[in-house]
Scaffold this motif. Structure first.
Motif: not given
Ligand SMILES: [Zn+2]
Ligand SMILES: [Zn+2]
Length: 343
Positions: A85-88, A91, A99-100
């Motif tokens: 997701c690059t954002r959790c 990550c 990653c969530q």
């Molecule tokens: Zn993530």
């Protein structure tokens, strides 16, 4: 393909190429037990029809405009995780394997590697050492990272005493990595026939499990036991091999059933380990290359995928099966970067 059924050919449009994505022509794809679990929907997350395969090696045939560091024609490896997701919180810490949204981030979410091509986020396509054979690299992308990451985290200190339970697809690589990391390595297997090969892979000792008397000498022996076996285990026997405050790491999905007495009284840890992050993946590839860690591989044509799955289910793969597509490496003059092609 339907739940638990043999695979059958499926024609589908290649997924749209996102700006961070690469599309890779698949030359090799390993068969992992996780594929079989997914076909049987063991994890409860498979949507059908579904294309398994997540030990991929191939050549970049197209790339999105935001992809950097990869050119058309580059040979890359891709493992189970094809995006994140690059954002959790995980990550952003560089622990993308946690990653969530991991259930949606598997390579096979947009069709896996038992195919002519696969499309993933280019950040999860890893350039390979030039001299590393593709069938070797394929297996390292899942089996390799799965065992290297916990060994690197928990066993890379001053000479650690490590037990590797199971001498199969994961175990035969774990023995090699643990040996190369400087551990004292004991291979544990229910099959006495595996002894000489385990020693050949770098084990210092070999112990047959399933006989309490024979196991006595290794009571309290190990700082770490890496469990690569699946199915029912004798947990009491296994936990007795750990030193006090020792650690059992699970990398497969065995049935877990134990009473807590030894875990509490010996202050033991039971730890799960899932793949590895991108930094560890790159490190694993160069470590394997430098130390000549390589799986033993049987190669079969992609069209024989159902035979390959049957061999794996019957525990007859020695030690890992890699499916191959009949494609050639792009010739050097075909590896034209967009920059070169404009000039
Ligand atoms: Zn993530
Ligand atoms: Zn796998």
């Amino acid at each position: 393909m339907a739940l638990g059924q043999p695979l059958e050919p499926l024609i589908y449009p290649a997924p749209q190429l996102g700006e961070h994505d690469v599309r890779v022509s698949v030359s090799h794809c390993g068969v992992c037990f996780t594929d079989i679990h997914a076909i049987d929907d063991y994890y409860g997350i498979t949507t059908f029809p579904f294309v398994p395969g997540h030990e991929i090696v191939g050549y970049v045939e197209a790339r999105g405009r935001m992809v950097s560091g990869l050119e058309e024609g580059d040979r890359v490896g891709i493992g189970w995780q094809g995006r994140s997701c690059t954002r959790c919180e995980w990550c952003t810490q560089g622990e993308e394997q946690l990653c969530q949204d991991i259930a949606e981030m598997g390579t096979w979410e947009r069709h896996g590697g038992f195919a002519s091509s696969a499309t993933v986020d280019g950040r999860f396509a890893y350039p390979l050492p030039a001299a590393m054979p593709s069938e070797v690299a394929a297996v390292l992308m899942c089996a390799g990272i799965a065992v290297y990451s916990p060994l690197r985290t928990y066993a890379a200190g001053p000479r650690q005493n490590v037990g590797i339970l199971g001498v199969g697809g994961l175990g035969h690589l774990a023995i090699q990595f643990a040996h190369a990391l400087g551990c004292e390595v004991t291979a544990l297997s229910s099959s006495p026939a595996k002894a000489s090969e385990a020693i050949g892979f770098g084990a210092d000792n070999f112990v047959v499990t399933g006989d309490r008397d024979r196991m006595r000498p290794i009571d309290y022996a190990f700082d770490l036991v890496l469990c690569t076996a699946r199915g029912d285990l004798d947990w009491e026997e296994l936990l007795m091999t750990l030193r006090k405050r020792g650690r059992l790491v699970l990398v497969g999905f065995p049935e877990v059933s134990t009473n807590p007495t030894d875990v509490v009284a010996h202050e033991l840890s039971i730890t799960g380990s899932f793949l590895g992050n991108r930094t560890t993946m790159r490190e694993m590839l160069s470590f394997a290359h430098a130390h000549r860690v390589a799986p033993r591989v049987e190669q079969m044509a992609m069209a024989d995928v159902n035979d390959a799955i049957r061999r794996l289910k019957e525990n007859r793969a020695r030690y890992r099966i890699v499916l191959t597509n009949d494609i050639k490496a792009p010739a050097a003059d075909e590896k034209i970067s967009p920059r070169a092609s404009r000039s």
